[in-house]
Design an enzyme around this catalytic site. Structure first.
Site, PDB file in Angstrom:
ATOM      1  N   GLY A 145       0.819  -1.215   0.000  1.00 10.60           N
ATOM      2  CA  GLY A 145       0.000   0.000   0.000  1.00 10.60           C
ATOM      3  C   GLY A 145       0.847   1.255   0.000  1.00 10.60           C
ATOM      4  O   GLY A 145       2.072   1.202   0.050  1.00 10.60           O
ATOM      5  N   GLY A 184       2.614   3.484   1.548  1.00  8.80           N
ATOM      6  CA  GLY A 184       3.199   3.579   2.886  1.00  8.80           C
ATOM      7  C   GLY A 184       3.741   4.962   3.183  1.00  8.80           C
ATOM      8  O   GLY A 184       3.998   5.302   4.343  1.00  8.80           O
ATOM      9  N   ASP A 238       8.961   4.538   8.069  1.00  7.26           N
ATOM     10  CA  ASP A 238       8.705   5.843   8.695  1.00  7.26           C
ATOM     11  C   ASP A 238       7.837   6.804   7.881  1.00  7.26           C
ATOM     12  O   ASP A 238       7.590   7.933   8.306  1.00  7.26           O
ATOM     13  CB  ASP A 238      10.049   6.528   9.023  1.00  7.26           C
ATOM     14  CG  ASP A 238      10.908   6.713   7.775  1.00  7.26           C
ATOM     15  OD1 ASP A 238      10.407   6.474   6.656  1.00  7.26           O
ATOM     16  OD2 ASP A 238      12.081   7.096   7.927  1.00  7.26           O
ATOM     17  N   ARG A 289       4.047  14.043  -7.175  1.00  5.53           N
ATOM     18  CA  ARG A 289       3.975  13.276  -8.418  1.00  5.53           C
ATOM     19  C   ARG A 289       2.615  13.469  -9.066  1.00  5.53           C
ATOM     20  O   ARG A 289       1.605  13.669  -8.386  1.00  5.53           O
ATOM     21  CB  ARG A 289       4.175  11.772  -8.134  1.00  5.53           C
ATOM     22  CG  ARG A 289       5.434  11.451  -7.374  1.00  5.53           C
ATOM     23  CD  ARG A 289       5.793   9.982  -7.494  1.00  5.53           C
ATOM     24  NE  ARG A 289       4.869   9.080  -6.817  1.00  5.53           N
ATOM     25  CZ  ARG A 289       5.133   7.789  -6.614  1.00  5.53           C
ATOM     26  NH1 ARG A 289       6.286   7.254  -7.054  1.00  5.53           N
ATOM     27  NH2 ARG A 289       4.269   7.014  -5.998  1.00  5.53           N
ATOM     28  N   ASP A 317       4.056  -4.497  -7.489  1.00 10.76           N
ATOM     29  CA  ASP A 317       3.485  -3.270  -6.908  1.00 10.76           C
ATOM     30  C   ASP A 317       4.122  -2.021  -7.521  1.00 10.76           C
ATOM     31  O   ASP A 317       3.689  -0.914  -7.244  1.00 10.76           O
ATOM     32  CB  ASP A 317       3.641  -3.261  -5.388  1.00 10.76           C
ATOM     33  CG  ASP A 317       5.075  -3.464  -4.948  1.00 10.76           C
ATOM     34  OD1 ASP A 317       5.651  -4.508  -5.289  1.00 10.76           O
ATOM     35  OD2 ASP A 317       5.636  -2.577  -4.275  1.00 10.76           O
ATOM     36  N   ASN A 318       5.139  -2.215  -8.332  1.00 13.84           N
ATOM     37  CA  ASN A 318       5.760  -1.077  -9.015  1.00 13.84           C
ATOM     38  C   ASN A 318       5.451  -1.088 -10.508  1.00 13.84           C
ATOM     39  O   ASN A 318       6.172  -0.479 -11.301  1.00 13.84           O
ATOM     40  CB  ASN A 318       7.275  -1.093  -8.802  1.00 13.84           C
ATOM     41  CG  ASN A 318       7.652  -0.772  -7.359  1.00 13.84           C
ATOM     42  OD1 ASN A 318       6.878  -0.138  -6.648  1.00 13.84           O
ATOM     43  ND2 ASN A 318       8.830  -1.195  -6.938  1.00 13.84           N
ATOM     44  N   ASP A 373       7.520   4.683  -9.723  1.00 11.19           N
ATOM     45  CA  ASP A 373       8.347   4.365  -8.544  1.00 11.19           C
ATOM     46  C   ASP A 373       9.833   4.276  -8.891  1.00 11.19           C
ATOM     47  O   ASP A 373      10.428   3.190  -8.941  1.00 11.19           O
ATOM     48  CB  ASP A 373       7.875   3.073  -7.862  1.00 11.19           C
ATOM     49  CG  ASP A 373       6.665   3.327  -6.978  1.00 11.19           C
ATOM     50  OD1 ASP A 373       6.072   4.416  -7.078  1.00 11.19           O
ATOM     51  OD2 ASP A 373       6.312   2.444  -6.183  1.00 11.19           O
TER      52      ASP A 373
HETATM   53  P1  AMP Z   1       9.140   0.439  -2.919  1.00 10.58           P
HETATM   54  O1  AMP Z   1      10.182  -0.623  -2.826  1.00 10.58           O
HETATM   55  O2  AMP Z   1       9.660   1.831  -2.732  1.00 10.58           O
HETATM   56  O3  AMP Z   1       8.306   0.308  -4.141  1.00 10.58           O
HETATM   57  O4  AMP Z   1       8.173   0.241  -1.666  1.00 10.58           O
HETATM   58  C1  AMP Z   1       7.547  -0.985  -1.363  1.00 10.58           C
HETATM   59  C2  AMP Z   1       6.521  -0.757  -0.296  1.00 10.58           C
HETATM   60  O5  AMP Z   1       7.132  -0.227   0.874  1.00 10.58           O
HETATM   61  C3  AMP Z   1       5.423   0.229  -0.659  1.00 10.58           C
HETATM   62  O6  AMP Z   1       4.252  -0.202  -0.027  1.00 10.58           O
HETATM   63  C4  AMP Z   1       5.917   1.520  -0.061  1.00 10.58           C
HETATM   64  O7  AMP Z   1       4.880   2.421   0.213  1.00 10.58           O
HETATM   65  C5  AMP Z   1       6.561   1.027   1.217  1.00 10.58           C
HETATM   66  N1  AMP Z   1       7.613   1.913   1.685  1.00 10.58           N
HETATM   67  C6  AMP Z   1       8.855   2.084   1.156  1.00 10.58           C
HETATM   68  N2  AMP Z   1       9.544   2.969   1.881  1.00 10.58           N
HETATM   69  C7  AMP Z   1       8.744   3.382   2.876  1.00 10.58           C
HETATM   70  C8  AMP Z   1       8.883   4.301   3.965  1.00 10.58           C
HETATM   71  N3  AMP Z   1      10.007   4.959   4.181  1.00 10.58           N
HETATM   72  N4  AMP Z   1       7.823   4.458   4.782  1.00 10.58           N
HETATM   73  C9  AMP Z   1       6.685   3.787   4.593  1.00 10.58           C
HETATM   74  N5  AMP Z   1       6.490   2.907   3.618  1.00 10.58           N
HETATM   75  C10 AMP Z   1       7.498   2.702   2.755  1.00 10.58           C
HETATM   76 MG    MG Z   2       6.774   1.033  -4.868  1.00  8.44          MG
END
Ligand code: AMP
Ligand code: MG
Length: 525
Positions: free
Chosen positions: A109, A111, A143, A194, A270-271, A280
């Site tokens: 989700g 995050g 965070d 974005r 998810d990306n 992303d």
């Molecule tokens: P990503 O690898 O950046 O595509 O992130 C994968 C998942 O981790 C997604 O659900 C992001 O929203 C969540 N996520 C990545 N970094 C953070 C962060 N610093 N705080 C909260 N959620 C994160």
């Molecule tokens: Mg992502």
């Protein structure tokens, strides 16, 4: 469904201060919010202390009807760092799931991303999203923040890809704050705004499929079809048509990535954008020296997302999407009926199958354009394969700089080998280059290629400027060490005209310096 209770982040100035005046010059629509609370959580961004403007992208601002001076409007910084919520906003974070590095990861989700609103503009619908805006119910152990380093990379690359003509989400601005954020070291926070028609990912569908919620799945599919792919509605099987459309868009996208030498780095489901956009930007990279198996993400120890793997991985991800969509044409009560199941799986396969052909066609189209060649007689792409295969072997074997090679090849003569030096000098093994270029010349002469015309056409598809890691790194260092954001703006301006000669920016097109070899880019962002 999110079973976590909605978390209401403290609302900042919006609660107390004067109303926000920064107007959106277009009306908003509910957009994703019309899907209902099962799909998202309404919440406000969490404020950041002492925010400052890092950069505004003029081309992205124009999409919303603003010029770049919008950055100096009184409410701009507070709005786009998330410290005040304008009256046109309906902020929410969405829930999705996904496969990460080939393994089911369950619920993920938004995050750290919060959608502010959907603007209805002359250039289409744009969801406006703040990335790094604080905790959401989907933050898991993290965070909710993004650091300035990765925000600069995402911002620059989104706009650079758009200028290259590659489908992508856009980036309006970066705001910074001195608030510390812990990664490998202590860094500082930033928020990238974005823009995308929608931020729906394959993972949104996987989420509701994993919860056996066919009604939600159908609602989501209908939303995508009605808003973004209305032609699917005319098909006798609209959901299979949706899968086919996503397969085709994804094939086009990946072929374009390969052609510009872009490695995404984290092609988890998810990306993957349902619209076939690049989304992303994390540990991405553009090829410097050509290595077909280049791994841009330091955390990707197995090379799952290596440059050469991107087409196969995209196809694998499409299979995950197909699996998720299957209940839309295989009612749950029929899943145990072998015949019905086989027919449904066959239909999914039929919707995915065009990926291969479309990818191959797009691949050859891009590389023929890069070579300045006309389609071969009879339109048989295979006829171009030997010339391309031997070229890739040559570039790989010699580790020739990818971007420089193509740019310098534009000036080649179809008859006069004495003018080869600019491109020939990129090769250690000159004889190997001579052998390849002789074949290339034969082909050029066979189609009576006109050197001057071809050169202009090739210059329009072989960029001079791409966001090499070391260029981003220089901008990041100045921003972090001196709060000097001028290099971010300068790079943005250069990369927004990637095909133009820009004599004052010649050094941005040069080979990477020696120190760039030590740069490592990981998932840490
Ligand atoms: P990503 O690898 O950046 O595509 O992130 C994968 C998942 O981790 C997604 O659900 C992001 O929203 C969540 N996520 C990545 N970094 C953070 C962060 N610093 N705080 C909260 N959620 C994160
Ligand atoms: Mg992502």
């Amino acid at each position: 469904m999110p079973d976590t209770p909605p978390r209401q982040a403290p609302q900042s100035a919006a609660d107390t201060a004067t109303p926000v005046t920064l107007p959106l010059p277009f009306p908003t629509a509910s957009g994703f919010a019309e899907l209902g609370p099962q799909f998202f959580t309404r919440l406000h961004p969490t404020p950041l202390p002492s925010p400052y403007l890092v950069s505004v992208a003029p081309a992205a601002a124009a999409l919303l009807g603003w010029d770049a001076s919008v950055g100096s409007q009184p409410d701009f910084i507070d709005t786009f760092i998330g410290n005040q919520v304008p009256d046109w906003a309906d902020p929410l974070a969405t829930v999705y799931s996904g496969h990460q590095f080939g393994v089911w990861a369950g619920q993920l989700g938004d995050g750290r991303a919060i959608r502010l609103a959907q603007a209805q503009t002359d250039t289409g619908p744009w969801e406006i999203q703040l990335k790094g805006a604080g905790l959401t119910p989907y933050s898991r152990m993290a965070d909710g923040r993004a650091v300035l380093r990765s925000s600069i990379r995402e911002y620059l690359c989104s706009e650079a890809m758009a200028a290259l003509g590659v489908p992508t989400t856009r980036a309006l601005s970066i705001m910074g704050s001195d608030a510390p954020v812990r990664r490998e070291t202590i860094e500082t926070a930033a928020v990238v705004t974005r823009l995308s028609p929608t931020f729906i990912r394959f993972g949104h569908f996987e989420h509701f499929a994993a919860h056996d919620d066919v009604a939600a799945l159908r609602k989501l599919a209908d939303f995508v079809i009605d808003n973004f792919m209305p032609a699917c509605r005319d098909d006798s099987q609209p959901y299979q048509a949706l899968l086919r459309e996503v397969s085709l868009r994804t094939a086009d996208l990946i072929a374009h990535w390969q052609a510009v030498g872009f490695c995404h780095g984290v092609m988890n489901t998810d990306n993957m954008s349902i619209l076939g956009l690049t989304i992303d930007y994390g540990p991405f990279g553009f090829l410097d020296a050509f290595d077909a198996n280049h791994i841009c993400n330091h955390s990707d120890t197995q090379g799952r997302y290596a440059y050469s793997q991107q087409p196969q991985v995209a196809f694998w991800n499409l299979h995950c999407l197909a699996q998720a969509l299957l209940p839309l044409w295989l009612p749950p009560e029929q899943t145990d009926q072998e015949g019905a199941r086989d027919a449904a799986v066959e239909a999914a396969r039929a919707a995915l199958d065009p990926f291969r052909e479309r990818y191959a066609a797009a691949f050859f189209r891009h590389y023929r354009a890069k070579l300045g060649l006309r389609p071969p007689a009879g339109g048989d792409d295979k006829a171009d394969e030997p010339l391309l295969t031997s070229l890739f072997q040559l570039l790989h074997g010699q580790r020739v700089d990818y971007t420089l090679f193509w740019r310098k090849l534009c000036g080649i003569s179809s008859t006069d080998a004495s003018r080869d030096a600019p491109v020939r000098d990129l090769f250690l093994d000159r004889a190997a280059f001579d052998a390849w270029v002789a074949d290339y010349r034969v082909r050029l002469r066979a189609e009576q290629s006109h050197d001057a015309v071809r050169e202009l056409e090739m210059l329009a598809v072989n960029p001079k400027y791409v966001l090499r890691n070391h260029l981003a790194e220089t901008a990041i260092r100045r921003a972090r060490e001196d709060k000097d954001f001028s290099e971010v703006d300068r790079l943005l301006a250069v990369l927004s005209r990637p095909f133009d000669e820009q004599p004052e920016a010649e050094h941005y097109a040069a080979l990477p310096p020696d120190w760039a070899a030590g740069l490592e880019v990981s998932c840490s962002s």
